[in-house]
Design a protein around this motif. Structure first.
Motif, PDB file in Angstrom:
ATOM      1  N   PRO A 148      26.702 -18.459 -21.925  1.00  0.00           N
ATOM      2  CA  PRO A 148      25.397 -19.093 -22.152  1.00  0.00           C
ATOM      3  C   PRO A 148      25.453 -18.680 -23.736  1.00  0.00           C
ATOM      4  O   PRO A 148      25.887 -18.243 -23.832  1.00  0.00           O
ATOM      5  N   LYS A 183      23.076 -20.650 -14.974  1.00  0.00           N
ATOM      6  CA  LYS A 183      23.613 -19.492 -16.381  1.00  0.00           C
ATOM      7  C   LYS A 183      23.439 -20.196 -17.804  1.00  0.00           C
ATOM      8  O   LYS A 183      23.013 -20.490 -18.923  1.00  0.00           O
ATOM      9  N   THR A 226      19.511 -10.152 -16.687  1.00  0.00           N
ATOM     10  CA  THR A 226      21.160 -10.625 -15.988  1.00  0.00           C
ATOM     11  C   THR A 226      21.112 -12.154 -15.503  1.00  0.00           C
ATOM     12  O   THR A 226      19.603 -12.840 -15.590  1.00  0.00           O
ATOM     13  N   PHE A 227      22.336 -12.980 -15.938  1.00  0.00           N
ATOM     14  CA  PHE A 227      21.934 -14.126 -15.376  1.00  0.00           C
ATOM     15  C   PHE A 227      22.747 -14.679 -14.180  1.00  0.00           C
ATOM     16  O   PHE A 227      23.670 -14.167 -13.320  1.00  0.00           O
ATOM     17  N   GLN A 228      22.263 -15.435 -13.822  1.00  0.00           N
ATOM     18  CA  GLN A 228      22.299 -16.969 -12.400  1.00  0.00           C
ATOM     19  C   GLN A 228      23.922 -17.284 -13.036  1.00  0.00           C
ATOM     20  O   GLN A 228      24.856 -17.093 -13.990  1.00  0.00           O
ATOM     21  N   MET A 247      17.441 -19.632 -16.243  1.00  0.00           N
ATOM     22  CA  MET A 247      18.817 -19.118 -16.181  1.00  0.00           C
ATOM     23  C   MET A 247      19.018 -17.939 -15.544  1.00  0.00           C
ATOM     24  O   MET A 247      19.848 -17.232 -15.804  1.00  0.00           O
ATOM     25  N   VAL A 248      18.022 -16.847 -15.497  1.00  0.00           N
ATOM     26  CA  VAL A 248      17.915 -15.366 -15.857  1.00  0.00           C
ATOM     27  C   VAL A 248      17.843 -15.056 -14.248  1.00  0.00           C
ATOM     28  O   VAL A 248      17.217 -15.941 -12.795  1.00  0.00           O
TER      29      VAL A 248
END
Ligand code: PMP
Length: 411
Positions: free
Chosen positions: A241, A265, A258-260, A248-249
């Motif tokens: 990203p 994301k 940390t990201f989806q 998006m996290v």
């Protein structure tokens, strides 16, 4: 059906205009306007957050739209669709997301010589940043890709092949399948600019077997400010990203985040919810009328191809081969802009210039063309009006009746 299509577009109720600039953006049917207005009236709430009913309805509509757009291009699942602002934004999302490109092998990028700037500059700039080489698939004197050059241009060192499905400057439907197949043989990442294709052709991303396919809603009767990046699951997982923030996290500390998983994301911040819903309505419009739309456009294109016959010194670029209803005209010893101004005075809207494909237009030996591009709301009468107006504009300019040479100086 032609007038029936026109009646679905309120833009034509208000003004008597022959709109021949649909490649720049299409007019919007009432169904798209209604869908967006209905969201704002009935279900306006932010998505993915609220526990209350209205927020859940908004999220459902928003995610249903992702399913609809995925279905439109035959993507395997809604999770293969990332919302973006449009084709430019989507291609930048991919090129910039390759900042960590350890999962891609090679150090060369191939684009065609007929790309829109949106599918050239992001790659040109990525090549500069990474010290990679940018290769250009050359075009012949008609703007057609010279496929034999692939023998030398494609190699195991080709990291990315980024090509357009349809040329926005010439209307040509490119031999996409062949290039994608050759690109796969050298394991290059493939990115397709579908901006001019989705409004006219059936697109099946799984049959094309490209890694990414990018398009804008506003070129297919949808709203501006929204588009989609289709990506294969593995490619979306690997792509970084480039925008960070809310939505998006998964977990955030002061030091880390940390990201989806994809697609979320890539979708930081509040998305363009009404536009997403309008996009799905545009897909609905196209799916409802698909067959009639294509038949009608074929009829219009035939008429358009005849419209400038017999007018002296007018020629069409890349006249042969499959095309969408778009033609690019050049004039012997006349400036396209002068012709366009005279057309505008007769209520005809066309576009002149390099159409954001400056290197292509220069390679063909021109600085500008006059582009005529159609949508389903155009009629045979529109084409007749254009033909008459064009004839009269060219005649006036050739006879210099508008700009007569200065007479003798008064003594
Ligand atoms: N690629 C092509 C072929 C286009 O025609 C356009 C729009 N003119 C774009 C990319 C950029 O699309 P957008 O302006 O919607 O980002």
């Amino acid at each position: 059906m032609s007038d029936a299509f026109r009646s679905l577009f309120p833009a034509f109720e208000a003004i008597d205009c022959v709109y021949l600039d649909s490649a720049a953006t299409t007019q919007k049917p009432q169904s798209v306007l209604d869908a967006m207005q209905s969201y704002y009236i009935n279900t306006n709430a932010n998505v993915h957050r609220g526990a209350y009913q209205r927020a859940q309805q908004a999220t459902e509509q928003f995610e249903q739209a992702r399913e609809t757009v995925a279905g439109f291009i035959h993507a395997p699942s809604a999770s293969n669709i990332v919302w973006c602002k449009g084709t430019t934004d989507g291609i930048n999302l991919i090129a910039n997301g390759l900042t960590d490109a350890s999962w891609v092998t090679g150090s060369r990028i191939l684009v065609s010589g007929s790309e829109h700037h949106a599918n050239l500059i992001p790659w040109q700039q990525l090549a500069k940043r990474r010290g990679w080489q940018l290769d250009i698939l050359p075009v012949d004197h008609n703007g057609i890709w010279q496929l034999e050059a692939l023998d030398t241009l494609l190699s195991a060192d080709t990291a990315v092949v980024a090509i357009g499905h349809v040329s926005n400057a010439l209307g040509v439907i490119n031999p996409l399948g062949e290039v994608l197949q050759r690109a796969r043989l050298v394991n290059a990442l493939t990115v397709v600019d579908g901006a001019q294709a989705v409004g006219h052709l059936d697109v099946d991303v799984q049959a094309l077997d490209c890694d990414f396919y990018v398009f804008s809603a506003h070129k297919m009767y949808g709203p501006t400010g929204i588009g989609a990046v289709y990506g294969k699951t593995a490619c979306l997982d690997a792509l970084q990203p480039t925008q960070f923030g809310g939505e998006m996290v998964v977990e955030v500390t002061y030091q880390n985040a940390t990201f989806q998983p994809a697609p979320l994301k890539f979708e930081a911040g509040t998305p363009a919810i009404a536009e997403v819903i309008g996009f799905a309505a545009a897909v609905g419009f196209m799916q409802q009328y698909r067959a009639q739309l294509q038949t009608h456009e074929r009829l219009l294109l035939e008429a358009l191809s005849e419209a400038f016959h017999g007018i002296d010194g007018v020629s069409m670029l890349a006249a042969d081969g499959p095309r969408i209803p778009l033609v690019s005209l050049v004039f012997e010893q006349l400036d396209c802009q002068d012709v366009a101004i005279l057309l505008d005075r007769q209520g005809i809207a066309v576009r002149t210039g390099h159409h954001c494909a400056m290197p292509l237009i220069a390679a063909l030996g021109h600085t500008a063309t006059l582009r005529v591009s159609l949508g389903c709301y155009n009629t045979l009468e529109d084409i007749q009006r254009f033909a008459l107006a064009l004839r009269s504009a060219v005649q006036q300019l050739r006879n210099d009746t508008l700009f007569p040479p200065p007479g003798p100086m008064p003594t």
